[in-house]
Design an enzyme around this catalytic site. Structure first.
Site, mmCIF file in Angstrom:
data_model
loop_
_atom_site.group_PDB
_atom_site.id
_atom_site.type_symbol
_atom_site.label_atom_id
_atom_site.label_comp_id
_atom_site.label_asym_id
_atom_site.label_seq_id
_atom_site.Cartn_x
_atom_site.Cartn_y
_atom_site.Cartn_z
ATOM 1 N N TRP A 42 0.794 -1.221 0.000
ATOM 2 C CA TRP A 42 0.000 0.000 0.000
ATOM 3 C C TRP A 42 0.827 1.272 0.000
ATOM 4 O O TRP A 42 0.307 2.351 -0.246
ATOM 5 C CB TRP A 42 -0.913 0.003 1.241
ATOM 6 C CG TRP A 42 -0.210 -0.522 2.475
ATOM 7 C CD1 TRP A 42 -0.260 -1.801 2.956
ATOM 8 C CD2 TRP A 42 0.691 0.200 3.354
ATOM 9 N NE1 TRP A 42 0.549 -1.926 4.075
ATOM 10 C CE2 TRP A 42 1.143 -0.711 4.342
ATOM 11 C CE3 TRP A 42 1.134 1.524 3.402
ATOM 12 C CZ2 TRP A 42 2.019 -0.346 5.361
ATOM 13 C CZ3 TRP A 42 2.028 1.881 4.410
ATOM 14 C CH2 TRP A 42 2.451 0.962 5.371
ATOM 15 N N ASN A 43 2.135 1.206 0.291
ATOM 16 C CA ASN A 43 2.864 2.457 0.574
ATOM 17 C C ASN A 43 3.128 3.305 -0.667
ATOM 18 O O ASN A 43 3.234 4.526 -0.572
ATOM 19 C CB ASN A 43 4.164 2.179 1.344
ATOM 20 C CG ASN A 43 5.115 1.275 0.598
ATOM 21 O OD1 ASN A 43 4.701 0.484 -0.243
ATOM 22 N ND2 ASN A 43 6.383 1.383 0.905
ATOM 23 N N ALA A 88 -2.972 -6.186 -5.598
ATOM 24 C CA ALA A 88 -2.458 -5.010 -4.898
ATOM 25 C C ALA A 88 -3.071 -4.997 -3.500
ATOM 26 O O ALA A 88 -3.984 -5.774 -3.191
ATOM 27 C CB ALA A 88 -2.811 -3.745 -5.666
ATOM 28 N N GLY A 140 6.955 -6.261 0.129
ATOM 29 C CA GLY A 140 6.292 -6.191 1.435
ATOM 30 C C GLY A 140 7.284 -6.557 2.520
ATOM 31 O O GLY A 140 8.498 -6.429 2.332
ATOM 32 N N GLU A 196 11.091 -8.022 -2.979
ATOM 33 C CA GLU A 196 11.535 -6.690 -2.536
ATOM 34 C C GLU A 196 10.997 -6.506 -1.123
ATOM 35 O O GLU A 196 9.819 -6.226 -0.936
ATOM 36 C CB GLU A 196 11.001 -5.648 -3.523
ATOM 37 C CG GLU A 196 11.846 -4.399 -3.578
ATOM 38 C CD GLU A 196 11.396 -3.381 -2.566
ATOM 39 O OE1 GLU A 196 11.916 -3.432 -1.425
ATOM 40 O OE2 GLU A 196 10.537 -2.566 -2.894
ATOM 41 N N LEU A 197 11.877 -6.700 -0.137
ATOM 42 C CA LEU A 197 11.393 -6.812 1.253
ATOM 43 C C LEU A 197 11.841 -5.622 2.097
ATOM 44 O O LEU A 197 12.228 -4.587 1.572
ATOM 45 C CB LEU A 197 11.854 -8.155 1.828
ATOM 46 C CG LEU A 197 11.525 -9.365 0.930
ATOM 47 C CD1 LEU A 197 12.065 -10.654 1.514
ATOM 48 C CD2 LEU A 197 10.029 -9.475 0.681
ATOM 49 N N CYS A 243 10.353 1.781 1.959
ATOM 50 C CA CYS A 243 11.300 0.695 2.256
ATOM 51 C C CYS A 243 12.747 1.184 2.234
ATOM 52 O O CYS A 243 13.592 0.613 2.909
ATOM 53 C CB CYS A 243 11.100 -0.475 1.306
ATOM 54 S SG CYS A 243 11.213 -0.017 -0.419
ATOM 55 N N GLU A 270 12.308 -3.003 11.325
ATOM 56 C CA GLU A 270 12.040 -1.847 10.463
ATOM 57 C C GLU A 270 10.913 -1.014 11.064
ATOM 58 O O GLU A 270 9.789 -1.508 11.207
ATOM 59 C CB GLU A 270 11.626 -2.353 9.072
ATOM 60 C CG GLU A 270 11.374 -1.252 8.080
ATOM 61 C CD GLU A 270 11.059 -1.795 6.686
ATOM 62 O OE1 GLU A 270 10.478 -2.900 6.582
ATOM 63 O OE2 GLU A 270 11.399 -1.114 5.715
HETATM 64 P P1 NAD Z 1 2.160 -7.182 6.370
HETATM 65 O O1 NAD Z 1 3.439 -7.882 6.507
HETATM 66 O O2 NAD Z 1 0.929 -7.805 6.969
HETATM 67 O O3 NAD Z 1 1.811 -6.921 4.830
HETATM 68 C C1 NAD Z 1 2.739 -6.409 3.917
HETATM 69 C C2 NAD Z 1 2.108 -6.601 2.543
HETATM 70 O O4 NAD Z 1 2.013 -7.995 2.286
HETATM 71 C C3 NAD Z 1 0.679 -6.077 2.436
HETATM 72 O O5 NAD Z 1 0.516 -5.487 1.162
HETATM 73 C C4 NAD Z 1 -0.205 -7.324 2.577
HETATM 74 O O6 NAD Z 1 -1.409 -7.226 1.851
HETATM 75 C C5 NAD Z 1 0.667 -8.390 1.999
HETATM 76 N N1 NAD Z 1 0.463 -9.700 2.591
HETATM 77 C C6 NAD Z 1 0.378 -10.017 3.906
HETATM 78 N N2 NAD Z 1 0.219 -11.345 4.067
HETATM 79 C C7 NAD Z 1 0.209 -11.884 2.830
HETATM 80 C C8 NAD Z 1 0.088 -13.204 2.315
HETATM 81 N N3 NAD Z 1 -0.031 -14.279 3.116
HETATM 82 N N4 NAD Z 1 0.092 -13.362 0.977
HETATM 83 C C9 NAD Z 1 0.231 -12.311 0.146
HETATM 84 N N5 NAD Z 1 0.368 -11.048 0.556
HETATM 85 C C10 NAD Z 1 0.359 -10.837 1.886
HETATM 86 O O7 NAD Z 1 2.365 -5.797 6.967
HETATM 87 P P2 NAD Z 1 1.686 -4.381 6.914
HETATM 88 O O8 NAD Z 1 1.084 -4.094 8.250
HETATM 89 O O9 NAD Z 1 0.827 -4.151 5.712
HETATM 90 O O10 NAD Z 1 3.033 -3.569 6.760
HETATM 91 C C11 NAD Z 1 3.940 -3.696 7.840
HETATM 92 C C12 NAD Z 1 5.309 -3.992 7.400
HETATM 93 O O11 NAD Z 1 5.441 -4.414 6.062
HETATM 94 C C13 NAD Z 1 6.120 -2.745 7.501
HETATM 95 O O12 NAD Z 1 6.625 -2.601 8.770
HETATM 96 C C14 NAD Z 1 7.197 -2.945 6.497
HETATM 97 O O13 NAD Z 1 8.273 -3.622 7.102
HETATM 98 C C15 NAD Z 1 6.608 -3.876 5.489
HETATM 99 N N6 NAD Z 1 6.275 -3.222 4.208
HETATM 100 C C16 NAD Z 1 7.272 -3.110 3.312
HETATM 101 C C17 NAD Z 1 7.027 -2.509 2.109
HETATM 102 C C18 NAD Z 1 8.119 -2.363 1.095
HETATM 103 O O14 NAD Z 1 8.026 -1.495 0.270
HETATM 104 N N7 NAD Z 1 9.126 -3.227 1.106
HETATM 105 C C19 NAD Z 1 5.768 -1.999 1.842
HETATM 106 C C20 NAD Z 1 4.746 -2.146 2.782
HETATM 107 C C21 NAD Z 1 5.010 -2.783 3.980
#
Ligand code: NAD
Length: 476
Positions: free
Chosen positions: A151-152, A176, A228, A250-251, A284, A381
């Site tokens: 989402w970011n 998405a 993510g 891309e984590l 990120c 992070e």
């Molecule tokens: P999260 O780990 O729950 O989700 C991160 C992303 O992964 C979301 O878009 C979510 O929809 C997706 N996701 C979650 N579980 C999934 C699954 N089983 N299968 C497929 N997709 C799945 O966390 P959050 O609360 O949305 O974000 C928190 C953390 O995620 C942040 O602290 C950050 O570290 C990380 N993040 C990183 C990026 C990046 O650009 N690398 C972007 C967004 C979030």
């Protein structure tokens, strides 16, 4: 004033509402109000998307580079025409300022334009062989891609996830983030309106774990592309292994910023403070751990606090706002937890450390210093508007701190010494390094990390090649 659009999935070119049984409430993070109801996929929707993606791959793998370039160029043009509308939708869904959202649209326009040119440069190799024999190495599109975008960057992430497979000749199913669906749909619509065959790219939403296990378990899918958190990335990589999928991961990161006494401190501060609070720190590659040479520590910290204090937070739609809210309620909760833990272990809180107002998910620009290395925030992070500033003595200790964590996405260093810049370029374990600059990306440059920050790259020629496999053909 842009109205928030009605929400749907796009499967085989049709607007699909998933049987209407389950929905996700989309919330404006600046107000906390629900602005849309997003239908979620049932298993049958995902099966239909998979069947369509298989068909889409059969169509698109045979497309000419001219055809792919025309679609990507056309989509870039349409994005430019729709820039204001797309940017407002991104701000409504994600909270970032309108200015940031406009930049995001323009970056995506640039990426599609770059890929439109790159499709003509996917060269193979002719091997040296005796007369009468010929061996060639070719790049072929890998197959249907399952792509997951967070989402970011509600426009940029879907743009990357769609652009590379389309340039490579693959089909793609995009999931998405459910928090920011309209931006993703807006990007896909530009591609479809530019002439992309409807079978080639689709958008589904759902319960993330259901969608990922369904898609990654299917024999149709040949590649996973995920952006993510590292935790979710590792889980998806395991699912991908069962099906031997290619992966681009891309984590998360924990961006170290090394500031040496020989740097121009004011110029450094002007740049890094603005970068720190961009998108309320939910980036990120955000600069996170400020590793400051002891002799300039006080000056750097005070200059940082002064500049951070002047940042105006508010609704991203308002003209004079510099930082919007956090994107969802999970983030301010995480900020309270991480800053609370650091403070309880003796870190000094100079600014912020609290929410702003009662509506939405606003969090104050925050600055901590002298944080013990075992505090959670020094290891996890933070993904929020908080700067962590610690003093260190000497280059060796500073590099050791930069490399301490298992992450390696983006790193930055500020120094006027050219010799030191070269050493740092050799020593810092990172996918991207900014030396006296915070600009570490570009449509023509690989974007990605090492260690737990993932592998593979997006953008650049590497982004397209990541959606391709090799074939060696030997003729006798
Ligand atoms: P999260 O780990 O729950 O989700 C991160 C992303 O992964 C979301 O878009 C979510 O929809 C997706 N996701 C979650 N579980 C999934 C699954 N089983 N299968 C497929 N997709 C799945 O966390 P959050 O609360 O949305 O974000 C928190 C953390 O995620 C942040 O602290 C950050 O570290 C990380 N993040 C990183 C990026 C990046 O650009 N690398 C972007 C967004 C979030």
């Amino acid at each position: 004033m842009t109205q928030y659009p009605s929400l749907h999935m796009i499967i085989d070119g049709e607007r699909v509402s998933g049987g209407g049984r389950r929905a996700h409430a989309v919330v404006n993070p600046a107000t906390g109000e629900t602005i849309g109801e997003l239908p979620l996929a049932e298993a049958a929707d995902l099966d239909r998307a998979l069947e369509t993606a298989a068909k889409g791959f059969r169509i698109w793998r045979k497309s000419s580079p001219q055809q792919r370039a025309a679609v990507l160029q056309g989509a870039a043009r349409l994005m430019l025409e729709r820039k204001e509308e797309l940017a407002r939708i991104a701000t409504l869904e994600e909270g970032k300022t309108l200015g940031e959202a406009r930049i995001e649209v323009m970056m995506n326009v640039g990426l599609f334009e770059f890929y439109a040119g790159e499709v003509f440069r996917i060269y193979g190799r002719a091997l040296v062989r005796p007369a009468g024999m010929r061996s060639t190495v070719m790049h072929e599109p890998v197959g249907p891609v399952a792509a997951f975008a967070p989402w970011n960057f509600p426009i940029g992430n879907p743009g990357r996830k769609l652009g590379a497979p389309i340039a490579a000749g693959c089909s793609v199913i995009l999931k998405a983030a459910e928090e920011t669906p309209a931006s993703a749909l807006g990007v896909l619509q530009c591609l479809l309106d530019a002439g992309l065959p409807k079978e080639v790219a689709q958008a589904v939403f759902g319960v993330p774990s259901e969608v990922s296990s369904h898609l990654l378990g299917s024999p149709v899918i040949r590649k996973l592309s995920f952006t993510g958190s590292t935790v979710v990335g590792k889980h998806l990589a395991r699912l991908a292994t069962d099906n031997m999928l290619r992966t681009t991961m891309e984590l998360g990161g924990h961006g170290p910023v090394l500031v040496f006494a020989d740097a121009n401190i004011d110029r450094t501060l002007d740049t890094v403070v603005a970068q720190k609070y961009r998108n309320a720190g939910q980036v990120c590659v955000s600069p996170t751990r400020f590793i400051v040479e002891e002799s300039v520590f006080d000056r750097f910290r005070d200059g940082f606090v002064e500049r951070a204090r002047a940042i105006k937070a508010g609704n991203g739609l308002d003209a004079d706002v510099q930082m919007g809210p956090m994107a969802n309620p999970r983030r301010p909760e995480a900020m309270d937890r991480l800053i609370g833990d650091a403070s309880s272990r003796g870190a000094k809180l100079h600014l912020g450390g609290e929410r702003i107002g009662n509506a939405g998910y606003f969090y104050a620009p925050s600055v901590l210093s002298e944080i013990p290395l075992d505090a959670e925030i020094m290891n996890e992070e933070p993904f929020g508007p908080v700067a962590l500033i610690n003093p260190f003595r000497g280059e060796e200790a500073m590099v050791a701190e930069a490399n301490r964590l298992p992450y390696g996405l983006a790193a930055y260093a500020w120094t006027d010494s050219t010799a030191r810049q070269r050493r740092l370029a050799d020593e810092i374990e990172t996918g991207m390094l900014g030396l006296n600059t915070a600009m570490i990306g570009g449509a023509d440059s690989p974007f990605g990390g090492v260690k737990w920050s993932g592998h593979g790259a997006e953008d650049g020629p590497e982004g397209v090649l990541a959606c391709m496999v090799l074939k060696a053909v030997h003729e006798g």
